[in-house]
Design an enzyme around this catalytic site. Structure first.
Site, PDB file in Angstrom:
ATOM      1  N   SER A  91       0.879  -1.282  -0.022  1.00 42.05           N
ATOM      2  CA  SER A  91      -0.017   0.000  -0.001  1.00 42.05           C
ATOM      3  C   SER A  91       0.899   1.203   0.096  1.00 42.05           C
ATOM      4  CB  SER A  91      -0.794   0.061   1.336  1.00 42.05           C
ATOM      5  OG  SER A  91      -1.553   1.269   1.667  1.00 42.05           O
ATOM      6  N   TYR A 135      -3.831  -1.016   9.923  1.00 42.87           N
ATOM      7  CA  TYR A 135      -3.611  -1.073   8.675  1.00 42.87           C
ATOM      8  C   TYR A 135      -2.346  -0.636   8.257  1.00 42.87           C
ATOM      9  CZ  TYR A 135      -4.735  -1.025   3.656  1.00 42.87           C
ATOM     10  OH  TYR A 135      -4.766  -1.099   2.383  1.00 42.87           O
TER      11      TYR A 135
END
Length: 248
Positions: free
Chosen positions: A140, A153
């Site tokens: 990410s 996350y």
């Protein structure tokens, strides 16, 4: 060099979004695909079969690491092996760090990080016996940045980048390539809360040199590249597919 005819791919998180896009992209390149999702992957399997490709699916909660051995064995049984593993399944919990519940933290860690390592371990054993294989982890932008209100996350995506490099160091010399894709801001269910905030949506879009958010189709080319012979000398790399976000 990009032809995947005869290859077998296992893709997680395929009920829609990025997982669906990558699974279909691999099938378009000739791979047979085993789809795993916590719900069902009916639309993904149907799209692949409509192309004339082969696809099967497994419904499983990958955050339950005790079930991964059985899930992987079932996946192997469909087409007789696994040549490509794409660790895409993940969740996000948006809460300020001071209020971040322990259950939210553990849920994110179990799926986004633990399942990635243990599935890679299972696939790695299988691939080491064969002397070849491709493992593609989904990282990410938050493998590089801190984000806002997503501490769990962010922690997992930093760790995914690290696991990718660690496994590459061990297995690159044994015929297995382990790399990662770091998507930028993508139009998926995970980003719906951000896109519903018009001011934040505009501020993010303004920073993307390409002038738009990405789509699942934007990951087809990168995943096929990393799954194919074309990337045989690419090891431990995190490929950013972000419209230039990190460059600005």
């Amino acid at each position: 060099m990009f032809d995947l005819t005869g290859k077998i791919a296992l893709v997680t998180g395929t009920s829609g979004g990025l997982g669906q896009g990558m699974a279909v992209g691999l099938a378009e390149a000739g791979a047979s695909v085993v789809c795993i999702s916590s719900t069902n992957s009916d639309r993904t399997v149907e799209a692949i079969r409509k192309l004339g490709g082969k696809a099967e699916q497994i419904s499983a909660d990958l955050s339950d690491t005790s079930a991964l051995d059985q899930v992987f064995a079932q996946a192997l049984g469909f087409f007789g092996g696994i040549d490509i593993l794409v660790n895409n399944a993940g969740i996000i919990r948006r809460t300020p760090a001071v209020d971040h519940a322990r259950q939210d933290w553990n849920d994110v860690i179990n799926l986004n990080l633990n399942s990635v390592f243990f599935l890679s371990q299972l696939a790695g054993r299988h691939m080491l016996e064969r002397g070849s294989g491709k493992i593609i982890n989904i990282a990410s932008m938050l493998s590089f940045q801190g984000g806002i209100n997503v501490p769990g996350y962010t922690a997992t995506k930093h760790a995914v980048a690290g696991i990718t490099k660690a496994l590459a160091n061990e297995w690159a010399g044994k015929g297995i390539q382990i790399n990662a894709i770091a998507p930028g801001y993508m139009e998926t269910n995970n980003t719906a809360p951000i896109r519903s905030d018009e001011q934040r949506l505009q501020s993010i879009t303004d920073r993307i040199p390409a002038g738009r958010w990405g789509t699942p189709e934007d990951l087809k080319g990168p995943v096929v590249f990393l799954a194919s012979q074309a990337s045989d000398y690419v090891n431990g790399h995190v490929l950013c597919v972000d419209g230039g976000w990190l460059a600005r």
